[in-house]
Design an enzyme around this catalytic site. Structure first.
Site, short mmCIF file in Angstrom:
data_model
loop_
_atom_site.label_atom_id
_atom_site.label_comp_id
_atom_site.label_asym_id
_atom_site.label_seq_id
_atom_site.Cartn_x
_atom_site.Cartn_y
_atom_site.Cartn_z
N ASP A 142 0.87 -1.18 0.00
CA ASP A 142 0.00 0.00 0.00
C ASP A 142 0.91 1.23 0.00
O ASP A 142 1.40 1.64 -1.06
CB ASP A 142 -0.89 -0.13 1.25
CG ASP A 142 -1.97 0.91 1.36
OD1 ASP A 142 -1.97 1.86 0.56
OD2 ASP A 142 -2.83 0.80 2.25
N PHE A 186 -10.07 -0.52 0.22
CA PHE A 186 -9.76 -1.61 1.14
C PHE A 186 -10.30 -2.92 0.58
O PHE A 186 -11.45 -3.00 0.16
CB PHE A 186 -10.37 -1.33 2.51
CG PHE A 186 -9.86 -2.26 3.57
CD1 PHE A 186 -8.63 -2.05 4.18
CD2 PHE A 186 -10.62 -3.37 3.94
CE1 PHE A 186 -8.16 -2.93 5.15
CE2 PHE A 186 -10.15 -4.24 4.90
CZ PHE A 186 -8.93 -4.03 5.52
N VAL A 187 -9.45 -3.96 0.61
CA VAL A 187 -9.86 -5.27 0.07
C VAL A 187 -9.67 -6.37 1.12
O VAL A 187 -8.84 -6.24 2.02
CB VAL A 187 -9.06 -5.63 -1.22
CG1 VAL A 187 -9.42 -4.69 -2.35
CG2 VAL A 187 -7.56 -5.62 -0.97
P1 5GP Z 1 1.73 -0.46 3.82
O1 5GP Z 1 2.77 -0.44 4.90
O2 5GP Z 1 2.29 -0.77 2.46
O3 5GP Z 1 0.91 0.82 3.81
O4 5GP Z 1 0.68 -1.54 4.19
C1 5GP Z 1 1.00 -2.86 4.19
C2 5GP Z 1 0.06 -3.65 5.04
O5 5GP Z 1 -1.18 -2.97 5.30
C3 5GP Z 1 -0.31 -4.91 4.31
O6 5GP Z 1 0.63 -5.93 4.53
C4 5GP Z 1 -1.67 -5.22 4.89
O7 5GP Z 1 -1.50 -5.91 6.10
C5 5GP Z 1 -2.26 -3.86 5.20
N1 5GP Z 1 -3.16 -3.40 4.11
C6 5GP Z 1 -2.95 -2.38 3.25
N2 5GP Z 1 -3.99 -2.24 2.41
C7 5GP Z 1 -4.87 -3.21 2.74
C8 5GP Z 1 -6.15 -3.61 2.23
O8 5GP Z 1 -6.73 -3.05 1.29
N3 5GP Z 1 -6.75 -4.67 2.84
C9 5GP Z 1 -6.19 -5.34 3.88
N4 5GP Z 1 -6.87 -6.37 4.39
N5 5GP Z 1 -4.98 -5.00 4.39
C10 5GP Z 1 -4.33 -3.95 3.82
#
Ligand code: 5GP
Length: 179
Positions: A106, A155-156
């Protein structure tokens, strides 16, 4: 259109399992070409990447290792916020090709943290594979070597991804219905 309710939110079908499996199979084909002859260890990041890792590894041809790591909930703070400690590195990864398996990238903050910690173990190289990527939310310039699908900034859940601990078991991926 198929709708799932998890806690207080509704989710609608977004990526069917057949498409997910096709995407992962194509990713494995690329890896099989790239990684031939290297000493490879796949590192799945728990909890979310367990299904992605299980599906991918079935299609990997060269001899390889696979293990799973977890980010411990809390290990201190830095100027950039909470720093989570990576736990579960029991293998010697010195000089190996490490392929990180993420469910979703993300902002990229989690990934950057993982890579920073893995570098301390002096692997030969670190590659990144993620099933899903939200380019609009990405804040880092770390190259994502293998991306399954780029998705919008919604969000998924499903195929390993959860909402408040539920939904990981769903074979398809669902996106939240705006409320
Ligand atoms: P980042 O540090 O890249 O912002 O987020 C990474 C973590 O956030 C992912 O490993 C996941 O656990 C969570 N995350 C980010 N977007 C989503 C989403 O759309 N759905 C879910 N279930 N988790 C997400």
């Amino acid at each position: 259109m198929e709708i799932r309710k998890i806690h207080d939110k509704e989710f609608k079908l977004f990526i069917p399992n057949s498409q997910i499996r096709a995407v992962i199979s194509a990713m494995a084909d690329s890896m099989n070409r790239d990684l031939e002859g290297r000493d490879v260890i796949f590192m799945g990041i728990l909890n979310g990447a367990f299904m992605f890792a299980a599906e991918l590894i079935k299609h990997i041809a060269p001899s390889c290792q696979i293990t799973f790591l977890k980010l411990a909930s809390y290990a201190g703070t830095s100027s950039t916020g909470t720093v989570k400690r990576l736990i579960g590195i029991n293998e010697d990864i010195h000089n190996k090709t490490v392929v990180i398996l993420e469910d979703i990238v993300d902002t990229g903050i989690t990934l950057e943290n993982i890579i920073r910690q893995l570098r301390g173990y002096e692997p030969g190289e670190i590659r990144v594979a993620t099933l899903l990527h939200k380019p609009d939310a990405y804040q880092k310039d770390i190259v994502l070597d293998y991306v399954g699908l780029e998705i919008p900034n919604d969000f998924v859940v499903g195929f390993g991804l959860d909402y408040k601990g539920f939904g990981r078991n769903l074979p398809d991926i669902y996106r939240v219905v705006a409320s």
